[in-house]
Structures are given as structure tokens and as C-alpha cells.
Write a protein that holds these residues in place. Structure first.
Motif, PDB file in Angstrom:
ATOM      1  N   ILE A  56       0.867  -1.170   0.000  1.00  9.48           N
ATOM      2  CA  ILE A  56       0.000   0.000   0.000  1.00  9.48           C
ATOM      3  C   ILE A  56       0.906   1.222   0.000  1.00  9.48           C
ATOM      4  O   ILE A  56       1.737   1.393   0.900  1.00  9.48           O
ATOM      5  N   LEU A  57       0.756   2.044  -1.041  1.00  7.70           N
ATOM      6  CA  LEU A  57       1.512   3.280  -1.149  1.00  7.70           C
ATOM      7  C   LEU A  57       0.612   4.375  -0.597  1.00  7.70           C
ATOM      8  O   LEU A  57      -0.412   4.712  -1.189  1.00  7.70           O
ATOM      9  N   SER A  58       0.976   4.889   0.554  1.00  7.56           N
ATOM     10  CA  SER A  58       0.130   5.803   1.303  1.00  7.56           C
ATOM     11  C   SER A  58       0.673   7.226   1.220  1.00  7.56           C
ATOM     12  O   SER A  58       1.855   7.460   1.505  1.00  7.56           O
ATOM     13  N   PRO A  59      -0.170   8.192   0.835  1.00  3.15           N
ATOM     14  CA  PRO A  59       0.335   9.558   0.691  1.00  3.15           C
ATOM     15  C   PRO A  59       0.804  10.134   2.031  1.00  3.15           C
ATOM     16  O   PRO A  59       0.173   9.945   3.066  1.00  3.15           O
ATOM     17  N   SER A  60       1.941  10.812   1.973  1.00  5.31           N
ATOM     18  CA  SER A  60       2.510  11.429   3.162  1.00  5.31           C
ATOM     19  C   SER A  60       3.356  12.623   2.757  1.00  5.31           C
ATOM     20  O   SER A  60       4.080  12.565   1.765  1.00  5.31           O
ATOM     21  N   THR A  61       3.268  13.662   3.541  1.00  6.55           N
ATOM     22  CA  THR A  61       4.125  14.835   3.321  1.00  6.55           C
ATOM     23  C   THR A  61       5.229  14.903   4.371  1.00  6.55           C
ATOM     24  O   THR A  61       6.029  15.828   4.366  1.00  6.55           O
ATOM     25  N   ASP A  62       5.281  13.922   5.266  1.00  5.58           N
ATOM     26  CA  ASP A  62       6.317  13.905   6.294  1.00  5.58           C
ATOM     27  C   ASP A  62       7.672  13.669   5.656  1.00  5.58           C
ATOM     28  O   ASP A  62       7.825  12.754   4.836  1.00  5.58           O
ATOM     29  N   PRO A  63       8.664  14.466   6.020  1.00  8.69           N
ATOM     30  CA  PRO A  63      10.007  14.204   5.493  1.00  8.69           C
ATOM     31  C   PRO A  63      10.573  12.921   6.105  1.00  8.69           C
ATOM     32  O   PRO A  63      10.253  12.569   7.237  1.00  8.69           O
ATOM     33  N   ARG A  64      11.374  12.234   5.317  1.00  6.50           N
ATOM     34  CA  ARG A  64      12.010  11.025   5.821  1.00  6.50           C
ATOM     35  C   ARG A  64      13.134  11.432   6.762  1.00  6.50           C
ATOM     36  O   ARG A  64      14.039  12.168   6.374  1.00  6.50           O
ATOM     37  N   PRO A  65      13.119  10.942   7.998  1.00  2.77           N
ATOM     38  CA  PRO A  65      14.099  11.406   8.980  1.00  2.77           C
ATOM     39  C   PRO A  65      15.519  10.883   8.784  1.00  2.77           C
ATOM     40  O   PRO A  65      16.467  11.579   9.066  1.00  2.77           O
ATOM     41  N   ALA A  66      15.682   9.670   8.316  1.00  2.00           N
ATOM     42  CA  ALA A  66      17.014   9.063   8.196  1.00  2.00           C
ATOM     43  C   ALA A  66      16.886   7.747   7.444  1.00  2.00           C
ATOM     44  O   ALA A  66      15.852   7.450   6.871  1.00  2.00           O
ATOM     45  N   LYS A  67      17.958   6.953   7.486  1.00  2.00           N
ATOM     46  CA  LYS A  67      17.936   5.632   6.871  1.00  2.00           C
ATOM     47  C   LYS A  67      16.780   4.829   7.460  1.00  2.00           C
ATOM     48  O   LYS A  67      16.527   4.864   8.655  1.00  2.00           O
ATOM     49  N   LEU A  68      16.075   4.122   6.601  1.00  2.00           N
ATOM     50  CA  LEU A  68      14.956   3.309   7.060  1.00  2.00           C
ATOM     51  C   LEU A  68      15.443   2.169   7.941  1.00  2.00           C
ATOM     52  O   LEU A  68      16.507   1.603   7.710  1.00  2.00           O
ATOM     53  N   ARG A  69      14.651   1.806   8.925  1.00  2.00           N
ATOM     54  CA  ARG A  69      15.000   0.698   9.800  1.00  2.00           C
ATOM     55  C   ARG A  69      14.518  -0.634   9.234  1.00  2.00           C
ATOM     56  O   ARG A  69      14.855  -1.693   9.744  1.00  2.00           O
ATOM     57  N   LEU A  70      13.714  -0.583   8.190  1.00  3.46           N
ATOM     58  CA  LEU A  70      13.191  -1.778   7.544  1.00  3.46           C
ATOM     59  C   LEU A  70      13.292  -1.563   6.048  1.00  3.46           C
ATOM     60  O   LEU A  70      13.043  -0.457   5.566  1.00  3.46           O
ATOM     61  N   HIS A  71      13.677  -2.577   5.318  1.00  5.10           N
ATOM     62  CA  HIS A  71      13.720  -2.449   3.865  1.00  5.10           C
ATOM     63  C   HIS A  71      13.266  -3.751   3.221  1.00  5.10           C
ATOM     64  O   HIS A  71      13.149  -4.773   3.870  1.00  5.10           O
ATOM     65  N   ILE A  72      12.995  -3.670   1.940  1.00  5.67           N
ATOM     66  CA  ILE A  72      12.523  -4.813   1.171  1.00  5.67           C
ATOM     67  C   ILE A  72      13.711  -5.445   0.451  1.00  5.67           C
ATOM     68  O   ILE A  72      14.559  -4.741  -0.087  1.00  5.67           O
ATOM     69  N   ASP A  73      13.770  -6.776   0.446  1.00  3.38           N
ATOM     70  CA  ASP A  73      14.730  -7.521  -0.369  1.00  3.38           C
ATOM     71  C   ASP A  73      13.964  -8.166  -1.514  1.00  3.38           C
ATOM     72  O   ASP A  73      12.867  -8.693  -1.302  1.00  3.38           O
ATOM     73  N   VAL A  74      14.532  -8.115  -2.704  1.00  2.00           N
ATOM     74  CA  VAL A  74      13.925  -8.777  -3.859  1.00  2.00           C
ATOM     75  C   VAL A  74      14.957  -9.712  -4.495  1.00  2.00           C
ATOM     76  O   VAL A  74      16.155  -9.492  -4.373  1.00  2.00           O
ATOM     77  N   ASN A  75      14.447 -10.753  -5.138  1.00  2.00           N
ATOM     78  CA  ASN A  75      15.298 -11.711  -5.850  1.00  2.00           C
ATOM     79  C   ASN A  75      14.821 -11.809  -7.292  1.00  2.00           C
ATOM     80  O   ASN A  75      13.623 -11.770  -7.548  1.00  2.00           O
ATOM     81  N   PRO A  76      15.746 -11.979  -8.233  1.00  2.00           N
ATOM     82  CA  PRO A  76      15.320 -12.207  -9.615  1.00  2.00           C
ATOM     83  C   PRO A  76      14.602 -13.545  -9.718  1.00  2.00           C
ATOM     84  O   PRO A  76      14.900 -14.480  -8.980  1.00  2.00           O
ATOM     85  N   THR A  77      13.637 -13.606 -10.651  1.00  2.00           N
ATOM     86  CA  THR A  77      12.897 -14.855 -10.850  1.00  2.00           C
ATOM     87  C   THR A  77      13.103 -15.441 -12.238  1.00  2.00           C
ATOM     88  O   THR A  77      12.970 -16.646 -12.418  1.00  2.00           O
TER      89      THR A  77
END
Length: 127
Positions: A56-77
Motif C-alpha cells: 500500500i503506497l500511502s500519501p505522506s508529506t512527512d520528510p524522511r528522517p534518516a535511513k529506514l530501519r526496515l527495507h525490502i529484499d527482492v530476488n530475480p525470478t
């Protein structure tokens, strides 16, 4: 009994742009829109509740404070890592430096809004 991840929510300055990007990356389609401007994307023909989580891509105007504490990993298929890296860069991903030493077998990238994700080495079967 256990839980499983059903949705991931990503704050976005431009949900439409990120929905297009992540749909191309993951082979997802739009499965819903909300009045607040949120866009949900998920696997074609399955959507919410399937074996893969929706985004879900949720609209936000909040600035990103720093490096994300969670990220997505993807693998080629359906191609090797080098070919998939080329494809992701063509879609708008950008290389990111989060302190790698150059010996990693993954690539750290950002989506068009600067959210980090990793392209892993192993090729896995599509769901």
C-alpha cells in the motif's frame, strides 16, 4: 498459530509514481484505491490475502528522517542478478551506499523516492 505478512505500507510523496515503479519491479497490478489517495498493488488475480503481501503506497508529506530501519529484499525470478539489476536501474532504481565494503553479493538500491531495497543474488521461482 502464527501470523504472516499480508501488507506492507510505504509512505509516499507520490503514491502513483511508486505504485507504477513497484508494480513493474514485482509484476504486481493495482488492486485498490482509497479516498485518501492510497494505492494498493498486489499479484495479478490474487490481491490481498494471497501468498505474497500486497503493498500500500500511502500519501505522506512527512520528510524522511534518516535511513529506514526496515527495507525490502527482492530476488530475480526469470534472469540472473546482473540482468535484473539492469532492468531495475532502467525502471528508475538508483544505487545506494549504506556502508557496503564491495564484497557483498547483493546490490543496495533506492526506489524513486529514496527508499532502500536490496537486490539479492539468488534466483528464486516465481510464486
Amino acid at each position: 498459530m502464527a501470523c504472516r505478512i499480508s501488507e506492507l505500507i510505504i509512505d509516499a510523496a507520490d503514491p502513483e509514481r511508486l505504485a507504477v515503479f513497484w508494480s513493474e519491479v514485482l509484476g504486481y497490478v493495482e488492486v485498490g484505491r482509497e479516498d485518501d489517495g492510497s494505492i494498493e498493488i498486489g499479484p495479478p488475480g490474487v490481491g490481498f490475502g494471497g501468498p505474497q503481501p500486497t503493498l500500500i503506497l500511502s500519501p505522506s508529506t512527512d520528510p524522511r528522517p534518516a535511513k529506514l530501519r526496515l527495507h525490502i529484499d527482492v530476488n530475480p525470478t526469470d534472469r540472473d542478478q546482473d540482468a535484473e539489476l539492469e532492468r531495475l536501474l532502467a525502471l528508475g532504481a538508483r544505487p545506494a551506499d549504506v556502508g557496503q565494503d564491495g564484497t557483498e553479493n547483493w546490490h543496495v538500491l533506492t526506489d524513486p523516492e529514496g527508499n532502500e531495497f536490496c537486490l539479492l543474488h539468488a534466483r528464486i521461482a516465481p510464486v
